[in-house]
Design an enzyme around this catalytic site. Structure first.
Site, PDB file in Angstrom:
ATOM      1  CG  ASN A  10      -1.854   1.185   1.250  1.00 27.55           C
ATOM      2  OD1 ASN A  10      -1.980   1.922   0.269  1.00 27.55           O
ATOM      3  ND2 ASN A  10      -2.527   1.380   2.375  1.00 27.55           N
ATOM      4  CE  LYS A  12      -0.384   3.140   4.863  1.00 24.87           C
ATOM      5  NZ  LYS A  12      -0.274   3.320   6.318  1.00 24.87           N
ATOM      6  CG  HIS A  94      -5.984   1.401   5.035  1.00 29.94           C
ATOM      7  ND1 HIS A  94      -5.573   2.374   5.932  1.00 29.94           N
ATOM      8  CD2 HIS A  94      -4.916   0.570   4.876  1.00 29.94           C
ATOM      9  CE1 HIS A  94      -4.329   2.131   6.288  1.00 29.94           C
ATOM     10  NE2 HIS A  94      -3.901   1.046   5.665  1.00 29.94           N
ATOM     11  CD  GLU A  96      -3.347   5.369   6.658  1.00 28.97           C
ATOM     12  OE1 GLU A  96      -2.380   5.009   7.336  1.00 28.97           O
ATOM     13  OE2 GLU A  96      -3.326   5.452   5.421  1.00 28.97           O
ATOM     14  CD  GLU A 170      -5.729  -1.453   8.087  1.00 27.34           C
ATOM     15  OE1 GLU A 170      -4.849  -0.702   7.651  1.00 27.34           O
ATOM     16  OE2 GLU A 170      -6.924  -1.117   8.198  1.00 27.34           O
ATOM     17  N   GLY A 176       2.180   2.633  11.086  1.00 23.16           N
ATOM     18  CA  GLY A 176       2.995   3.835  11.013  1.00 23.16           C
ATOM     19  C   GLY A 176       3.721   4.195  12.293  1.00 23.16           C
ATOM     20  CB  SER A 216       4.434  -1.696  11.617  1.00 27.58           C
ATOM     21  OG  SER A 216       3.923  -0.386  11.781  1.00 27.58           O
TER      22      SER A 216
END
Length: 253
Positions: A10, A12, A94, A96, A170, A176, A216
C-alpha cells in the site's frame, strides 16, 4: 492444499514525485510471485500511470472506489473504470479511510463498505477488506478485539467468499508507529477471526479465506509472522516503498 499467500503493498499517498514510480515498479517486478499473489495499491493519481507496468503477475488494486459506477460523482473512482483497465482487485476499509489518526475525513461505516464490496463483486473484481482495532480496544484484551472486528465483519457475512474476498487485519495502533503485534498476538487474533467465521458463516469459508496481517510489517518481522498458521500474508505500508518489499513477499511465498 493450503491457502495461497497474498501480499499487498500500500503506497498510500506516496511518492510525491512521479520520477520515483519507475523505481518502485521495478522493485515489484523483481519479486518472485510464483508462490504468492501480489498486489500494489498506488495513490489514486498514480494508478493510471502504473496499472499496466507490472510484468510478473502483480496486480494493481486501487485504494478505494464508489458504489454507483460512472456518472456525476466528482472525486470518485468507479469499478467499471477499473475493469476496463484490466484491474482485478480493489482495497476498501483501510483504517485511514475510517477516520483513524484524527484525519478530518468522513468515517466510512462497515455497512457502506459492504455496499461497495457487493458492487466490486458484481463487476467481477475481487475485494481486499481491511478490519482492525485501535489501541484502547487492544488494551482490553482479545475478547474486546474480536468483538470490535466482528462489528466490521457482520455486514459482510453474506458475501464472504474465499474466492473473491481477502481480509486484511490491521492492528490500527501499530500502523505507522513502528510497533508491531507480536507473532503470538497476530496468530491469536487471526485464529479468533477465523473461528468466528467458521461459526457464523461456514467452516468451509473459514478454512479457505485468506487473512493478511497489516500492522507495520517489514523485512525484520515478516519471517516470524509468516510462520503463524493463520497469517496468510501481509498488507505492507511504508516498507512497500523500500527495496526490502521483495523480502516481505518471499517470506510468505
Amino acid at each position: 492444499m493450503g491457502r495461497r499467500p497474498i501480499v499487498g503493498g500500500n503506497w498510500k499517498c506516496n511518492p510525491a514525485e512521479i520520477s520515483k514510480l519507475d523505481g518502485l515498479v521495478a522493485n515489484i517486478n523483481a519479486c518472485d510471485t510464483s508462490g504468492c499473489d501480489v498486489y500494489v495499491c498506488p495513490s489514486p493519481l498514480h494508478v493510471g500511470l502504473v496499472y499496466n507496468k507490472f510484468t510478473n503477475g502483480a496486480c494493481v488494486a486501487p485504494q478505494n472506489c464508489n458504489f454507483k459506477g460512472c456518472g456525476a460523482y466528482t472525486g470518485e473512482m468507479a469499478v467499471d473504470q477499473m475493469v476496463d483497465m484490466g484491474m482485478k482487485w480493489c482495497l476498501i476499509g483501510h483504517s485511514e479511510r475510517r477516520g483513524e489518526f484524527g484525519l478530518p475525513t468522513p468515517v466510512e461505516s462497515s455497512e457502506l463498505l459492504a455496499t461497495k464490496c457487493k458492487y466490486i463483486l458484481e463487476k467481477g473484481m475481487k475485494c481486499i477488506y481491511a478490519i482492525g482495532e485501535p489501541l484502547p480496544i487492544r488494551e482490553k484484551g482479545i475478547d474486546a478485539v474480536l468483538a470490535y472486528c466482528v462489528e466490521q465483519l457482520t455486514p459482510f457475512k453474506d458475501i464472504l467468499d474465499p474466492e473473491t474476498v481477502v481480509l486484511a487485519y490491521e492492528p490500527v495502533w501499530s500502523i505507522g508507529t513502528g510497533v508491531t503485534a507480536t507473532p503470538e498476538q497476530a496468530q491469536e487474533t487471526h485464529a479468533a477471526i477465523r473461528k468466528w467465521i467458521s461459526e457464523n458463516v461456514s467452516p468451509k469459508c473459514a478454512e479457505g479465506i485468506r487473512i493478511q496481517y497489516g500492522g507495520s510489517a517489514n523485512a525484520k518481522n515478516a519471517p516470524e509472522l509468516s510462520a503463524c498458521a493463520d497469517v496468510d500474508g501481509f498488507l505492507v505500508g511504508g516498507a512497500s516503498l523500500k527495496p526490502e518489499f521483495d523480502v516481505d513477499v518471499s517470506a510468505k511465498s
